[in-house]
Design an enzyme around this catalytic site. Structure first.
Site, mmCIF file in Angstrom:
data_model
loop_
_atom_site.group_PDB
_atom_site.id
_atom_site.type_symbol
_atom_site.label_atom_id
_atom_site.label_comp_id
_atom_site.label_asym_id
_atom_site.label_seq_id
_atom_site.Cartn_x
_atom_site.Cartn_y
_atom_site.Cartn_z
ATOM 1 N N GLY A 1 30.297 98.630 -16.668
ATOM 2 C CA GLY A 1 29.224 98.917 -15.710
ATOM 3 C C GLY A 1 28.192 97.825 -15.597
ATOM 4 O O GLY A 1 27.080 98.068 -15.106
ATOM 5 N N THR B 1 34.320 95.986 -16.425
ATOM 6 C CA THR B 1 34.530 95.823 -17.861
ATOM 7 C C THR B 1 35.343 97.053 -18.276
ATOM 8 O O THR B 1 35.582 97.935 -17.471
ATOM 9 C CB THR B 1 33.149 95.734 -18.515
ATOM 10 O OG1 THR B 1 32.523 94.586 -17.998
ATOM 11 C CG2 THR B 1 33.168 95.730 -20.008
ATOM 12 N N ARG C 1 33.428 87.095 -27.477
ATOM 13 C CA ARG C 1 32.897 86.755 -26.160
ATOM 14 C C ARG C 1 33.405 85.376 -25.731
ATOM 15 O O ARG C 1 33.569 84.472 -26.574
ATOM 16 C CB ARG C 1 31.367 86.722 -26.272
ATOM 17 C CG ARG C 1 30.612 86.408 -25.008
ATOM 18 C CD ARG C 1 30.695 87.505 -24.034
ATOM 19 N NE ARG C 1 29.610 87.450 -23.044
ATOM 20 C CZ ARG C 1 29.650 88.124 -21.912
ATOM 21 N NH1 ARG C 1 30.689 88.889 -21.609
ATOM 22 N NH2 ARG C 1 28.639 88.080 -21.066
ATOM 23 N N SER D 1 25.868 92.580 -21.616
ATOM 24 C CA SER D 1 25.239 93.907 -21.720
ATOM 25 C C SER D 1 26.146 94.889 -22.445
ATOM 26 O O SER D 1 25.817 96.079 -22.548
ATOM 27 C CB SER D 1 24.960 94.467 -20.325
ATOM 28 O OG SER D 1 24.111 93.616 -19.609
ATOM 29 N N ASN E 1 34.539 90.335 -16.553
ATOM 30 C CA ASN E 1 33.310 90.353 -15.775
ATOM 31 C C ASN E 1 33.551 91.114 -14.478
ATOM 32 O O ASN E 1 33.564 92.326 -14.488
ATOM 33 C CB ASN E 1 32.737 88.954 -15.532
ATOM 34 C CG ASN E 1 31.263 89.028 -15.181
ATOM 35 O OD1 ASN E 1 30.656 90.091 -15.339
ATOM 36 N ND2 ASN E 1 30.675 87.954 -14.730
HETATM 37 N N1 GLY Z 1 30.364 90.642 -18.161
HETATM 38 C C1 GLY Z 1 29.389 91.584 -18.354
HETATM 39 C C2 GLY Z 1 28.689 91.581 -19.671
HETATM 40 O O1 GLY Z 1 29.225 91.054 -20.613
HETATM 41 O O2 GLY Z 1 27.614 92.117 -19.764
#
Ligand code: GLY
Length: 563
Positions: free
Chosen positions: A466, A374, A99, A446, A394
């Site tokens: 999504g 995503t 991330r 998410s 994102n």
């Molecule tokens: N960028 C969306 C997520 O990581 O939930």
């Protein structure tokens, strides 16, 4: 390599001739040995070629990831980040967090005016919106532990596609045409994606800068991105728009191995992603809440099934907003949130006579989104190794800024933080203090890359883009297979719904619910909002005879292929 070229040419031909939406079949591609499902046929073909050349599932996923950077720039990336969940054929499981992180100069109120007003354009568009990218480090970290073919072989096909060009599908051309104004606003130069005329299906896009960047990575490993010329190009780009990412931020970026989140559902083991993704915890909470109810008898998208899902979802998303964030910065109560007694109590006030207004729902008593753009990759190899990778910029094309000279888009992941705790982000998700901005912190996600086993054997590899709907799309797909006895493609095709606590509404895909079901839900007090498409799943199901069925979402150009 010649074989791979032939395969890619064949796929280009098939894609240019096909119109996905005209031929939606409930039966997915079925193969005997190995399969890749991803958002683009050329990327899936790249991964498949790697497995045919002797690579394993992880090699194939890495090659597919780099290929998506070239042919699926709205989400495929080297300028973003993501998560990988792995299950090897000896039963060992693992997960990698690559991330993005907040730059060292980020601070809690960086998107607030002196009066405390949120400037949400800055967290979604332009140079200030980017977190420090994690994808390249993630691919090298995965490769170091699990890869079998040389990394340079995994990047080669992508360099070639960037240099020779790739052909736009109808959906890709349509999307690019909606983004021209933003590309012009946020770039100082004419990127390969600019066009004065409308893009057409069949047009070819070449990306020489991106090819060169991929060559730097190929020659110098992760340092080819995080140090040297590419890092200089990133920082120059960021500085030109007053962004915060520095050379030190890039150099210091590191992926983290995390213990996967696991839980059981009707005899299946669910293996999913831990914080800083909320996906695994929320998915297991939803499944725990579902297990006591006979939803198979109630039926798919029936009134009672939808009511139950919406009531569970509003409670789980309230917990998400309060308790979840980067575990390196806050104490996430993982065990308590997954505890079966906690979950029983959490759902005890669900009534089948009325909907619970979200204003009456707060987080449970114990000690935040994302864009449709995503993307997800599912791979199973001939030895039964499996990997699920979800990765993102994102929003669609991230912050819309392409790094000048380097040819790739940057993420706008900073918007996944709670820029102003209590205020919704671009997905309407509310976040709390746990997900406030801090230097070097990872923003809550998410993303829900998930692997399912049954009786210790691999059963499913699942995931989707999504934004906030990722968790509920994965949830529904698991229910479709496990409770509603659907095959993989049928489960992916099935219409979806979504509730996320706030806004207090059930989002419903067009034609997901019949009129009686809609009326009955409204009578209970649910507000329904019809929406176009929710999710773009890429899934693989191991059939009882051991063959693999792909589930590639007809909502996009998604393609499952194998041999
Ligand atoms: N960028 C969306 C997520 O990581 O939930």
């Amino acid at each position: 390599m010649k074989q791979l070229h032939h395969l890619l040419l064949y796929v280009v031909f098939v894609v240019s001739c096909s119109n996905h939406n005209q031929f939606i079949s409930n039966s997915g591609t079925i193969v005997k040995n190995a399969m890749v499902s991803s958002a683009h046929p050329l990327a899936s073909a790249t991964g498949l070629g790697i497995m045919k050349n002797g690579g394993n599932a992880i090699d194939a996923a890495i090659a597919t990831h780099f290929a998506l950077t070239v042919v699926y720039p709205q989400a495929g990336n080297i300028g973003g980040g993501g998560f990988a969940v792995i299950r090897m054929n000896d039963g060992t499981i693992n997960s990698l967090d690559f991330r993005e992180k907040a730059p060292a100069l980020a601070h809690r109120d960086m998107y607030l005016s002196a009066e405390g007003q949120l400037n949400d354009l800055q967290s979604t568009h332009g140079h200030m919106a980017s977190g420090v990218p994690g994808s390249v480090d993630g691919m090298f970290t995965l490769h170091q532990k699990y890869g079998t073919l040389p990394m340079s072989e995994l990047i080669d096909p992508s360099i070639e596609m960037a240099r020779r060009g790739y052909v736009l599908t109808p959906l890709a051309a349509e999307l690019l045409n909606t983004k021209q104004e933003e590309f012009q606003t946020y770039n100082r130069w004419s990127t390969p994606y600019h066009s004065d005329q409308n893009w057409q299906a069949g047009d070819t896009i070449t990306q020489p800068d991106l090819a060169q960047t991929l060559e730097h990575i190929q020659s110098n490993g992760r340092d080819g991105f995080y140090e040297g010329i590419v890092a200089d190009q990133i920082v120059a780009e960021i500085k030109s728009g007053n962004g915060l990412i520095s050379l030190a931020d890039l150099k210091n970026y590191q992926s983290v191995w995390r213990k996967p989140i696991t839980g059981n559902y009707r005899g299946h083991q669910i293996i999913s992603m831990a914080p800083p993704s909320s996906g695994g915890i929320a998915l297991i909470q939803l499944l725990r809440g579902t297990e006591g109810y006979p939803i198979a008898d109630w039926g798919h998208n029936s009134f009672k099934t939808i009511h139950l899902m919406a009531e569970l979802e509003r409670r789980v998303y309230a917990d998400r907003a309060t308790y979840l964030g980067d575990p390196d910065f806050i104490d996430v109560p993982i065990d308590k949130l997954l505890d079966s007694v906690y979950n029983q109590k959490r759902y005890i006030d669900i009534s089948f006579d009325k909907a619970t207004p979200s204003v009456l729902v707060s987080s449970g008593k114990i000690s935040p989104s994302e864009s449709p753009e995503t993307t997800h990759i599912s791979v199973v190899d001939a030895n039964g190794n499996a990997v699920a990778i979800t990765t993102t910029l994102n929003s669609s094309f991230g912050n819309k800024v392409m790094v000048k000279g380097a040819g790739f888009f940057l993420n706008n992941e900073m918007d996944d933080f709670s820029s102003k705790p209590g205020s919704p982000n671009q997905f309407g998700l509310i976040g709390g203090e746990a997900n406030a901005i801090a230097p070097h912190k990872r923003m809550l996600s998410s993303m829900t890359p998930t692997i399912v086993t049954y009786k210790d054997k691999l059963k499913m590899v699942v995931g989707t883009p999504g934004g906030s709907t990722i968790i509920t799309s994965v949830y529904q797909t698991l229910l479709n297979v496990i409770d509603h006895a659907m095959g993989m493609q049928e489960a992916v095709n099935a219409k979806r719904v979504h509730h996320q606590w706030y806004p207090d509404e059930i989002r419903v895909e067009t034609d997901a619910l019949n009129e009686n079901v809609q009326n009955d839900l409204e009578k209970l007090g649910h507000r329904l909002r019809i929406t176009d498409k929710i999710g773009r799943m890429d899934c693989i199901l191991v059939l009882p005879d051991g063959r693999l069925e792909g589930g590639a979402d007809p909502r996009g150009d998604n393609t499952a292929i194998g041999y």
